[in-house]
Design a protein around this motif. Sequence first.
Motif, mmCIF file in Angstrom:
data_model
loop_
_atom_site.group_PDB
_atom_site.id
_atom_site.type_symbol
_atom_site.label_atom_id
_atom_site.label_comp_id
_atom_site.label_asym_id
_atom_site.label_seq_id
_atom_site.Cartn_x
_atom_site.Cartn_y
_atom_site.Cartn_z
ATOM 1 N N MET A 198 0.832 -1.207 0.000
ATOM 2 C CA MET A 198 0.000 0.000 0.000
ATOM 3 C C MET A 198 0.867 1.259 0.000
ATOM 4 S SD MET A 198 -3.387 -0.872 2.296
ATOM 5 C CE MET A 198 -2.571 -0.490 3.793
ATOM 6 N N LEU A 199 1.973 1.237 0.760
ATOM 7 C CA LEU A 199 2.887 2.377 0.777
ATOM 8 C C LEU A 199 3.487 2.595 -0.599
ATOM 9 C CD1 LEU A 199 4.504 4.576 2.268
ATOM 10 C CD2 LEU A 199 6.204 2.811 2.786
ATOM 11 N N GLY A 200 3.922 1.526 -1.240
ATOM 12 C CA GLY A 200 4.507 1.627 -2.578
ATOM 13 C C GLY A 200 3.509 2.160 -3.598
ATOM 14 N N LEU A 201 2.270 1.659 -3.552
ATOM 15 C CA LEU A 201 1.239 2.138 -4.477
ATOM 16 C C LEU A 201 0.912 3.609 -4.222
ATOM 17 C CD1 LEU A 201 -1.175 -0.942 -4.558
ATOM 18 C CD2 LEU A 201 0.355 -0.150 -6.382
ATOM 19 N N GLY A 202 0.877 3.995 -2.939
ATOM 20 C CA GLY A 202 0.621 5.398 -2.606
ATOM 21 C C GLY A 202 1.716 6.312 -3.122
ATOM 22 N N LEU A 203 2.977 5.907 -2.949
ATOM 23 C CA LEU A 203 4.098 6.714 -3.455
ATOM 24 C C LEU A 203 4.094 6.776 -4.980
ATOM 25 C CD1 LEU A 203 6.947 5.584 -1.044
ATOM 26 C CD2 LEU A 203 5.783 7.799 -1.103
ATOM 27 N N ALA A 204 3.747 5.664 -5.627
ATOM 28 C CA ALA A 204 3.665 5.653 -7.087
ATOM 29 C C ALA A 204 2.570 6.617 -7.570
ATOM 30 C CB ALA A 204 3.397 4.245 -7.598
ATOM 31 N N ALA A 205 1.426 6.629 -6.875
ATOM 32 C CA ALA A 205 0.334 7.535 -7.250
ATOM 33 C C ALA A 205 0.745 8.987 -7.071
ATOM 34 C CB ALA A 205 -0.918 7.230 -6.424
ATOM 35 N N VAL A 206 1.449 9.295 -5.972
ATOM 36 C CA VAL A 206 1.927 10.666 -5.744
ATOM 37 C C VAL A 206 2.914 11.061 -6.837
ATOM 38 C CG1 VAL A 206 3.299 12.111 -4.188
ATOM 39 C CG2 VAL A 206 1.485 10.669 -3.272
ATOM 40 N N GLY A 207 3.841 10.152 -7.173
ATOM 41 C CA GLY A 207 4.820 10.427 -8.234
ATOM 42 C C GLY A 207 4.151 10.651 -9.573
ATOM 43 N N TYR A 208 3.159 9.830 -9.899
ATOM 44 C CA TYR A 208 2.441 9.968 -11.163
ATOM 45 C C TYR A 208 1.717 11.312 -11.221
ATOM 46 C CZ TYR A 208 -1.089 9.188 -14.758
ATOM 47 O OH TYR A 208 -1.880 9.325 -15.856
ATOM 48 N N THR A 209 1.056 11.680 -10.131
ATOM 49 C CA THR A 209 0.333 12.952 -10.077
ATOM 50 C C THR A 209 1.287 14.127 -10.220
ATOM 51 O OG1 THR A 209 -1.328 11.941 -8.636
ATOM 52 C CG2 THR A 209 -1.272 14.347 -8.699
ATOM 53 N N ALA A 210 2.424 14.071 -9.528
ATOM 54 C CA ALA A 210 3.409 15.165 -9.623
ATOM 55 C C ALA A 210 3.959 15.268 -11.031
ATOM 56 C CB ALA A 210 4.538 14.926 -8.624
ATOM 57 N N ARG A 211 4.253 14.152 -11.662
ATOM 58 C CA ARG A 211 4.791 14.169 -13.027
ATOM 59 C C ARG A 211 3.751 14.721 -14.000
ATOM 60 N NH1 ARG A 211 8.055 9.651 -16.351
ATOM 61 N NH2 ARG A 211 7.678 10.559 -18.383
ATOM 62 N N ARG A 212 2.508 14.324 -13.813
ATOM 63 C CA ARG A 212 1.444 14.777 -14.708
ATOM 64 C C ARG A 212 1.240 16.287 -14.576
ATOM 65 N NH1 ARG A 212 -4.630 12.659 -15.273
ATOM 66 N NH2 ARG A 212 -4.959 13.561 -17.300
ATOM 67 N N LYS A 213 1.307 16.797 -13.320
ATOM 68 C CA LYS A 213 1.163 18.236 -13.111
ATOM 69 C C LYS A 213 2.308 19.006 -13.750
ATOM 70 C CE LYS A 213 -1.661 18.691 -8.991
ATOM 71 N NZ LYS A 213 -1.746 19.203 -7.626
ATOM 72 N N SER A 214 3.521 18.466 -13.695
ATOM 73 C CA SER A 214 4.677 19.168 -14.267
ATOM 74 C C SER A 214 4.611 19.195 -15.791
ATOM 75 C CB SER A 214 5.991 18.519 -13.803
ATOM 76 O OG SER A 214 6.143 17.224 -14.380
ATOM 77 N N GLN A 215 3.904 18.270 -16.424
ATOM 78 C CA GLN A 215 3.777 18.257 -17.878
ATOM 79 C C GLN A 215 2.713 19.237 -18.373
ATOM 80 O OE1 GLN A 215 3.001 14.156 -18.774
ATOM 81 N NE2 GLN A 215 5.152 13.581 -18.671
ATOM 82 N N LEU A 216 1.870 19.736 -17.484
ATOM 83 C CA LEU A 216 0.811 20.669 -17.893
ATOM 84 C C LEU A 216 1.298 22.064 -18.017
ATOM 85 C CD1 LEU A 216 -2.186 19.351 -15.796
ATOM 86 C CD2 LEU A 216 -1.746 18.996 -18.212
#
Length: 177
Positions: free
Chosen positions: A159-177
């Motif tokens: 669950m910790l790994g999935l949570g960190l992956a989701a945070v990383g994905y969200t941060a990367r997606r925001k930086s591409q906008l």
Amino acid sequence: MNLTKFFRTAIAISALFVGVAQTAKADIVTWTGDTTGGPTVDLTPLGADASAVPYDAWSFTVDQSGEYTFLLTAVYNIDSVIVLYENSFDPNDAFSNSIAAGDDDVSLNTSSTWASLTAGTHYTLLVAGFGDTDYGAYSVTIGGPGLITAVPEPSTWLMLGLGLAAVGYTARRKSQL
């Protein structure tokens, strides 16, 4: 004196004794739980009258080698058993890796044991009943010369790994906008 008050007093006295007997870095940890409806284990290889007893297991490590004490207090009228495993616990083979066990200390409801533990080694503490119908709420107090740290279950790490992956994905997606 009612039963609950008796067990609270017994735990407090035991914790006090363990605390006085240890060094300044000593740690006392209390875990509570309930084995009702839990997974089952066959404890007959360890001499118990339990081929399918509900159990609860706690994984932990210690940061200092030395002697540690374990006190299990079960509520109601449960004949309790406590078993300590080193490295791993396999519910299909309750005898493998067991290093200490206890049953019927002050009463049927209390069990205690002690073991010399090594710093950094993985341990699992099994809480169960002596018979298949012995299950319910309990409290375990552990004391020793070092700090006692619970080891998260693999599902917690996932669950910790999935949570960190989701945070990383969200941060990367925001930086591409």
